[in-house]
Design a protein around this motif. Structure first.
Motif, PDB file in Angstrom:
ATOM      1  N   MET A   1      42.540 -16.537  -8.726  1.00  0.00           N
ATOM      2  CA  MET A   1      43.310 -16.974  -7.582  1.00  0.00           C
ATOM      3  C   MET A   1      42.719 -18.285  -7.073  1.00  0.00           C
ATOM      4  O   MET A   1      41.514 -18.426  -6.945  1.00  0.00           O
ATOM      5  N   THR A   2      43.573 -19.198  -6.772  1.00  0.00           N
ATOM      6  CA  THR A   2      43.146 -20.500  -6.273  1.00  0.00           C
ATOM      7  C   THR A   2      42.572 -20.345  -4.872  1.00  0.00           C
ATOM      8  O   THR A   2      43.066 -19.568  -4.074  1.00  0.00           O
ATOM      9  N   PHE A   3      41.519 -21.082  -4.608  1.00  0.00           N
ATOM     10  CA  PHE A   3      40.981 -21.071  -3.247  1.00  0.00           C
ATOM     11  C   PHE A   3      41.919 -21.869  -2.356  1.00  0.00           C
ATOM     12  O   PHE A   3      42.289 -22.997  -2.665  1.00  0.00           O
ATOM     13  N   TRP A   4      42.307 -21.272  -1.280  1.00  0.00           N
ATOM     14  CA  TRP A   4      43.225 -21.943  -0.366  1.00  0.00           C
ATOM     15  C   TRP A   4      42.451 -22.911   0.518  1.00  0.00           C
ATOM     16  O   TRP A   4      41.376 -22.619   1.005  1.00  0.00           O
ATOM     17  N   LYS A   5      43.054 -24.048   0.730  1.00  0.00           N
ATOM     18  CA  LYS A   5      42.469 -25.055   1.606  1.00  0.00           C
ATOM     19  C   LYS A   5      43.423 -25.262   2.772  1.00  0.00           C
ATOM     20  O   LYS A   5      44.638 -25.131   2.614  1.00  0.00           O
ATOM     21  N   PRO A   6      42.887 -25.575   3.916  1.00  0.00           N
ATOM     22  CA  PRO A   6      43.740 -25.741   5.098  1.00  0.00           C
ATOM     23  C   PRO A   6      44.865 -26.753   4.908  1.00  0.00           C
ATOM     24  O   PRO A   6      45.930 -26.613   5.477  1.00  0.00           O
ATOM     25  N   GLU A   7      44.649 -27.758   4.067  1.00  0.00           N
ATOM     26  CA  GLU A   7      45.680 -28.786   3.893  1.00  0.00           C
ATOM     27  C   GLU A   7      46.810 -28.346   2.960  1.00  0.00           C
ATOM     28  O   GLU A   7      47.816 -29.032   2.839  1.00  0.00           O
ATOM     29  N   LYS A   8      46.651 -27.201   2.287  1.00  0.00           N
ATOM     30  CA  LYS A   8      47.696 -26.717   1.397  1.00  0.00           C
ATOM     31  C   LYS A   8      48.840 -26.140   2.227  1.00  0.00           C
ATOM     32  O   LYS A   8      48.638 -25.536   3.268  1.00  0.00           O
ATOM     33  N   SER A   9      50.048 -26.306   1.727  1.00  0.00           N
ATOM     34  CA  SER A   9      51.220 -25.835   2.469  1.00  0.00           C
ATOM     35  C   SER A   9      51.361 -24.319   2.348  1.00  0.00           C
ATOM     36  O   SER A   9      50.813 -23.687   1.442  1.00  0.00           O
ATOM     37  N   PHE A  14      52.080 -19.098  -0.669  1.00  0.00           N
ATOM     38  CA  PHE A  14      53.004 -18.032  -1.025  1.00  0.00           C
ATOM     39  C   PHE A  14      53.156 -17.939  -2.544  1.00  0.00           C
ATOM     40  O   PHE A  14      53.103 -16.851  -3.120  1.00  0.00           O
ATOM     41  N   LYS A  15      53.350 -19.082  -3.204  1.00  0.00           N
ATOM     42  CA  LYS A  15      53.482 -19.094  -4.672  1.00  0.00           C
ATOM     43  C   LYS A  15      52.217 -18.567  -5.333  1.00  0.00           C
ATOM     44  O   LYS A  15      52.275 -17.803  -6.298  1.00  0.00           O
ATOM     45  N   ASP A  16      51.065 -18.965  -4.814  1.00  0.00           N
ATOM     46  CA  ASP A  16      49.786 -18.521  -5.363  1.00  0.00           C
ATOM     47  C   ASP A  16      49.624 -17.009  -5.192  1.00  0.00           C
ATOM     48  O   ASP A  16      49.204 -16.308  -6.113  1.00  0.00           O
ATOM     49  N   THR A  20      49.477 -14.189  -8.237  1.00  0.00           N
ATOM     50  CA  THR A  20      48.369 -13.243  -8.308  1.00  0.00           C
ATOM     51  C   THR A  20      48.885 -11.806  -8.309  1.00  0.00           C
ATOM     52  O   THR A  20      48.415 -10.963  -9.077  1.00  0.00           O
ATOM     53  N   ALA A  21      49.876 -11.518  -7.470  1.00  0.00           N
ATOM     54  CA  ALA A  21      50.442 -10.169  -7.403  1.00  0.00           C
ATOM     55  C   ALA A  21      51.119  -9.797  -8.717  1.00  0.00           C
ATOM     56  O   ALA A  21      50.952  -8.677  -9.222  1.00  0.00           O
ATOM     57  N   ILE A  22      51.855 -10.726  -9.305  1.00  0.00           N
ATOM     58  CA  ILE A  22      52.548 -10.453 -10.570  1.00  0.00           C
ATOM     59  C   ILE A  22      51.540 -10.225 -11.693  1.00  0.00           C
ATOM     60  O   ILE A  22      51.697  -9.302 -12.507  1.00  0.00           O
ATOM     61  N   GLU A  23      50.496 -11.021 -11.753  1.00  0.00           N
ATOM     62  CA  GLU A  23      49.456 -10.814 -12.766  1.00  0.00           C
ATOM     63  C   GLU A  23      48.799  -9.450 -12.587  1.00  0.00           C
ATOM     64  O   GLU A  23      48.522  -8.747 -13.563  1.00  0.00           O
ATOM     65  N   GLY A  24      48.558  -9.076 -11.339  1.00  0.00           N
ATOM     66  CA  GLY A  24      47.976  -7.765 -11.066  1.00  0.00           C
ATOM     67  C   GLY A  24      48.889  -6.640 -11.515  1.00  0.00           C
ATOM     68  O   GLY A  24      48.431  -5.622 -12.057  1.00  0.00           O
ATOM     69  N   LEU A  25      50.191  -6.797 -11.305  1.00  0.00           N
ATOM     70  CA  LEU A  25      51.145  -5.772 -11.732  1.00  0.00           C
ATOM     71  C   LEU A  25      51.196  -5.646 -13.250  1.00  0.00           C
ATOM     72  O   LEU A  25      51.344  -4.546 -13.783  1.00  0.00           O
ATOM     73  N   HIS A  26      51.061  -6.767 -13.953  1.00  0.00           N
ATOM     74  CA  HIS A  26      51.036  -6.709 -15.423  1.00  0.00           C
ATOM     75  C   HIS A  26      49.822  -5.919 -15.911  1.00  0.00           C
ATOM     76  O   HIS A  26      49.926  -5.116 -16.843  1.00  0.00           O
TER      77      HIS A  26
END
Length: 74
Positions: A1-9, A14-16, A20-26
């Motif tokens: 999972m990408t580390f979230w930074k405050p400047e990210k939208s 949400f996409k990240d 991550t959730a989809i990979e976990g489900l697989h």
């Protein structure tokens, strides 16, 4: 999972999170299929039945011994 930074939208976060959730489900799907394959094996079922009977008999014996010794009367 990408580390979230405050400047990210929020969209990026949400996409990240979705990725991550989809990979976990697989991974979960794969593990469930392995679990199902093993638990449907007749040898596993037979061994589970034997173990279940053994534990039941041991519990009944322990309960009987406690009854006999007056353990529950206190």
């Amino acid at each position: 999972m990408t580390f979230w930074k405050p400047e990210k939208s929020i969209v990026f976060m949400f996409k990240d999170l979705c990725r991550t959730a989809i990979e976990g489900l697989h991974i979960f799907e794969y593990n469930i299929s392995l679990f199902r394959r093993e638990t449907e094996n007749q040898n596993f079922i037979d061994e589970l039945q034997i173990l279940s009977t053994k534990i039941k008999l041991e519990n009944e014996k322990e309960h009987f011994e406690k009854l006999k010794s007056g353990y529950y009367i206190r």
